[in-house]
Scaffold this active site. Structure first.
Site, PDB file in Angstrom:
ATOM      1  N   ASP A   1      60.818 -38.419  36.450  1.00 58.49           N
ATOM      2  CA  ASP A   1      61.895 -39.448  36.081  1.00 58.49           C
ATOM      3  C   ASP A   1      61.887 -40.539  37.059  1.00 58.49           C
ATOM      4  O   ASP A   1      62.735 -40.682  37.941  1.00 58.49           O
ATOM      5  CB  ASP A   1      63.245 -38.452  35.816  1.00 58.49           C
ATOM      6  CG  ASP A   1      62.959 -37.746  34.627  1.00 58.49           C
ATOM      7  OD1 ASP A   1      62.994 -38.118  33.582  1.00 58.49           O
ATOM      8  OD2 ASP A   1      62.973 -36.334  34.848  1.00 58.49           O
TER       9      ASP A   1
ATOM     10  N   HIS B   1      61.264 -27.969  38.077  1.00 58.84           N
ATOM     11  CA  HIS B   1      62.764 -27.691  38.740  1.00 58.84           C
ATOM     12  C   HIS B   1      62.735 -26.929  39.811  1.00 58.84           C
ATOM     13  O   HIS B   1      63.352 -27.259  40.801  1.00 58.84           O
ATOM     14  CB  HIS B   1      63.842 -27.349  37.723  1.00 58.84           C
ATOM     15  CG  HIS B   1      64.026 -27.962  36.465  1.00 58.84           C
ATOM     16  ND1 HIS B   1      63.708 -27.688  35.198  1.00 58.84           N
ATOM     17  CD2 HIS B   1      64.869 -29.285  36.378  1.00 58.84           C
ATOM     18  CE1 HIS B   1      64.204 -28.768  34.311  1.00 58.84           C
ATOM     19  NE2 HIS B   1      64.590 -29.465  35.164  1.00 58.84           N
TER      20      HIS B   1
ATOM     21  N   GLY C   1      69.437 -27.629  33.184  1.00 57.75           N
ATOM     22  CA  GLY C   1      69.207 -26.497  32.943  1.00 57.75           C
ATOM     23  C   GLY C   1      67.880 -26.456  32.152  1.00 57.75           C
ATOM     24  O   GLY C   1      67.053 -27.347  32.366  1.00 57.75           O
TER      25      GLY C   1
ATOM     26  N   VAL D   1      55.145 -32.038  38.922  1.00 57.18           N
ATOM     27  CA  VAL D   1      54.293 -30.756  38.817  1.00 57.18           C
ATOM     28  C   VAL D   1      53.687 -30.647  37.177  1.00 57.18           C
ATOM     29  O   VAL D   1      54.729 -31.190  36.310  1.00 57.18           O
ATOM     30  CB  VAL D   1      55.333 -29.680  38.972  1.00 57.18           C
ATOM     31  CG1 VAL D   1      54.601 -28.251  38.631  1.00 57.18           C
ATOM     32  CG2 VAL D   1      56.026 -29.721  40.003  1.00 57.18           C
TER      33      VAL D   1
END
Ligand code: PAF
Length: 287
Positions: free
Chosen positions: A154, A41, A35, A180
């Protein structure tokens, strides 16, 4: 106006939807998240949609990947906002299980990918990648997607997940998506919102320094020397440095001396601004 997005909270409901989609001949992609979604994302959702007919986004703040003194309790949570963003990018379903759904009574199994989990972030966050690997193995098994998408910010996590999917014969193709960044180079992260004004102004220096380290190596500097230079510059600028390291981008083995022509070297870094941990990585371009 974006359409309302279905949210399921149980593995049973998730699987029922996946079965229906399979019957209709649709391919499926999963975008696992905790979230607090940002443009990074959303770019994963875009990539998922380019590969599959249906995209599931999971939202689960996974306690087992947080250390004792980390930010589990304060980790930003806003499901309503996340769902609106996912709907805006035309995701098809949100899977947002409660902790009990993911870790039932007597839960006792872990997934460990020791060699890839030990260096870099693994050295200062013991148990972190076991938590990540275990929850991702579960999500892949729950949704059985054709594709699952993870961000290259990551990078170590991405390698751990690729390895576990291959080793456990999970038939999901793991896709990595480019980092990004803000216009000033700072990699997008849910944790950036912890930064105060002064820290936010300093933060882009992190990426800039890693890039300079990569350039130094590409133009002939020894890896150790360049990494030490980067760590020194960052700490003089006000960062608390966890590590700056140069590793093989496939194995994460540290590269000493000068990268051979075959190694895809990458510069990895982790720093703190107060309690906020930032991570980033950049490739070393071959001459
Ligand atoms: O990258 C993340 O947000 C998390 O580590 C992941 C992959 C969703 C597992 O909890």
């Amino acid at each position: 106006m974006a359409r309302p997005l279905p949210v399921v909270r149980t593995v049973k409901d998730l699987r029922a939807q996946v079965v229906d989609w399979r019957k209709a001949g649709h391919s499926i992609a999963l975008v696992p998240t905790m979230g607090a979604l940002h443009e990074g994302h959303l770019s994963l959702i875009d990539l998922a949609r380019r590969h599959a007919a249906r995209t599931v986004v999971s939202i689960f703040v996974n306690p087992s990947q947080f250390g004792e003194n980390e930010d589990l309790d304060s980790y930003p949570r806003d499901e309503r906002r996340d769902c609106a963003l996912i709907a805006g990018r035309r995701g098809d379903l949100v899977f947002a299980p409660a902790i009990g759904e993911m870790y039932g009574e007597g839960f006792a199994t872990t997934v460990d990918v020791p060699a890839l989990s030990a260096p870099l972030c693994g050295a200062s966050r013991p148990g972190h990648f076991v938590g990540v690997a275990t929850v991702v193995a579960k999500l892949l098994n729950q949704a059985r997607p054709d594709y699952a998408v993870f961000g290259e910010k990551d990078y170590q996590q991405l390698l751990v997940i690729r390895r576990l999917a291959s080793d456990l014969d999970i038939q999901t193709e793991i896709l990595g998506a480019p980092i990004v960044r803000e216009d000033d180079g700072l990699a997008l992260s849910s944790r950036n919102q912890y930064l105060n004004e002064r820290e936010r102004a300093l933060a882009p220096q992190f990426h800039k320094t890693l890039r300079t380290v990569a350039e130094q190596i590409a133009t002939g500097s020894r890896t150790g020397q360049a990494a030490n230079w980067g760590a020194r510059v960052l700490s003089q600028s006000g960062f608390r440095v966890d590590y700056v390291d140069v590793c093989d981008g496939a194995t994460l083995e540290r590269i000493t001396g000068r990268p051979g022509s075959r190694a895809a070297a990458r510069v990895f870094g982790a720093v703190y601004l107060r309690q906020t941990r930032l991570i980033d990585n950049v490739p070393v371009d071959r001459a």
